[in-house]
Design an enzyme around this catalytic site. Structure first.
Site, mmCIF file in Angstrom:
data_model
loop_
_atom_site.group_PDB
_atom_site.id
_atom_site.type_symbol
_atom_site.label_atom_id
_atom_site.label_comp_id
_atom_site.label_asym_id
_atom_site.label_seq_id
_atom_site.Cartn_x
_atom_site.Cartn_y
_atom_site.Cartn_z
ATOM 1 N N GLY A 144 27.610 45.115 50.254
ATOM 2 C CA GLY A 144 28.443 46.295 50.465
ATOM 3 C C GLY A 144 29.004 46.748 49.138
ATOM 4 N N GLU A 153 23.744 47.906 49.847
ATOM 5 C CA GLU A 153 24.580 48.929 50.472
ATOM 6 C C GLU A 153 23.803 49.580 51.611
ATOM 7 O OE1 GLU A 153 27.252 51.148 51.828
ATOM 8 O OE2 GLU A 153 27.852 50.010 50.033
ATOM 9 N N ILE A 154 24.449 49.691 52.770
ATOM 10 C CA ILE A 154 23.771 50.218 53.957
ATOM 11 C C ILE A 154 23.793 51.743 54.029
ATOM 12 C CG2 ILE A 154 25.794 50.179 55.479
ATOM 13 C CD1 ILE A 154 23.936 49.086 57.686
ATOM 14 N N ASN A 200 20.337 46.487 55.259
ATOM 15 C CA ASN A 200 21.348 45.979 56.183
ATOM 16 C C ASN A 200 21.496 44.483 55.940
ATOM 17 O OD1 ASN A 200 22.901 45.111 58.344
ATOM 18 N ND2 ASN A 200 21.910 46.441 59.827
ATOM 19 N N ALA A 201 22.540 44.112 55.237
ATOM 20 C CA ALA A 201 22.732 42.712 54.842
ATOM 21 C C ALA A 201 22.958 41.795 56.038
ATOM 22 C CB ALA A 201 23.896 42.598 53.858
ATOM 23 N N LEU A 214 33.694 42.622 48.750
ATOM 24 C CA LEU A 214 34.917 43.302 48.320
ATOM 25 C C LEU A 214 35.281 44.427 49.276
ATOM 26 C CD1 LEU A 214 34.402 41.650 45.764
ATOM 27 C CD2 LEU A 214 35.009 43.667 44.409
ATOM 28 N N ASP A 256 34.452 46.602 55.514
ATOM 29 C CA ASP A 256 34.965 47.365 56.652
ATOM 30 C C ASP A 256 35.681 46.415 57.608
ATOM 31 O OD1 ASP A 256 35.352 48.951 58.944
ATOM 32 O OD2 ASP A 256 33.504 50.076 58.568
ATOM 33 N N GLU A 264 35.703 51.206 43.508
ATOM 34 C CA GLU A 264 36.475 52.399 43.852
ATOM 35 C C GLU A 264 37.546 52.074 44.886
ATOM 36 O OE1 GLU A 264 34.988 55.702 46.429
ATOM 37 O OE2 GLU A 264 35.108 56.838 44.569
ATOM 38 N N GLU A 265 37.200 51.236 45.853
ATOM 39 C CA GLU A 265 38.159 50.870 46.890
ATOM 40 C C GLU A 265 39.333 50.102 46.290
ATOM 41 O OE1 GLU A 265 39.766 51.107 50.557
ATOM 42 O OE2 GLU A 265 37.858 52.006 49.922
#
Length: 241
Positions: free
Chosen positions: A59, A82-83, A115-116, A135, A138, A214-215
């Site tokens: 992610g 990343e999905i 999709n991990a 990190l 969700d 960024e998050e």
């Protein structure tokens, strides 16, 4: 004559924005090998044809930590997973631009859309990974969607399979409930033990976890908490190999 740096066009995030939530149980159309032997890594890491990926940023978002890892560990291959379609494409374009601007650098980082939760064993061998990063995943607040969380008892068994003995799982979140969930899952799993604060203080990766993504920067701007938990993959007492 314009320099290479002047000709490089960086992707702009405003063109790659996408909703933060994605259903990992949905049938996303992604390409994946049926076995790690069939994965052609030379397309992602042309300068490292015989090396294996050791770090996985699950992610990876817009790739902030991924780029930081590449700079901190120039001889290690790091892969962002990343999905989301647009977000993964941004990271791919970002890495292309960085490689053009700084010749010879950033060749050790790459990004895949996948999709991990479903396909990690299709890409990696048993015991291949040394570090996995989660990190600000969700939180999937609704109890009915807790099965969508990227840290769970069943998925931890898969991560333990992919990690080498002594490999590390890094988790960071600003959601106390999610932190409690992840810590509980990891504490209860027989293949993981928590890394002490003394060890974390000496870990060069930890300072990169706070604001490289960024998050993380958003949480800093909002003066929110950053809850860190790091676990080590222990030896399998039943493994006779």
């Amino acid at each position: 004559m314009a320099s290479i740096e002047q000709n490089v066009r960086y992707p702009q995030k405003r063109h790659y924005r996408q909703r933060a939530h994605s259903n990992p149980t949905a049938d996303h159309k992604v390409d994946y090998p049926i076995h790690p032997d069939l994965m052609d890594w030379s397309k992602l890491y042309p300068e490292f044809p015989n090396k294996r990926v050791e770090f996985a940023d699950v992610g990876c978002g817009y790739g902030g930590l991924l780029v930081a890892l590449g700079e901190l560990f120039p001889d290690v291959l790091s892969l962002g997973l990343e999905i989301r379609v647009k977000v993964s494409q941004f990271v791919i374009e970002r890495i292309k631009a960085l490689r053009l601007q700084e010749q010879g650098k950033h060749q050790n980082v790459a990004c895949l859309r996948t999709n991990a939760m479903k396909y990690l064993p299709n890409f990696f061998y048993r015991g291949q990974l040394k570090k996995m990063f989660f990190l600000f995943p969700d939180p999937h607040f609704k109890e009915s969607k807790h099965e969508w969380r990227i840290i769970s008892r069943s998925l931890l068994s898969e991560y333990a399979y992919l990690l080498c003995e002594g490999g590390l799982v890094y988790t960071v979140t600003d959601v106390p409930d999610l932190n409690q969930w992840m810590v509980k899952c990891l504490d209860e799993h027989p293949m993981f033990e928590r890394v002490s604060q003394e060890e974390l203080d000496k870990d060069p990766v930890v300072p990169k976890l706070w604001d490289s993504s960024e998050e993380g920067q958003k949480v800093t701007r909002n003066d929110g908490p950053k809850l860190l938990a790091v676990y080590r993959r222990v030896a399998d007492p039943f493994d006779s190999s």
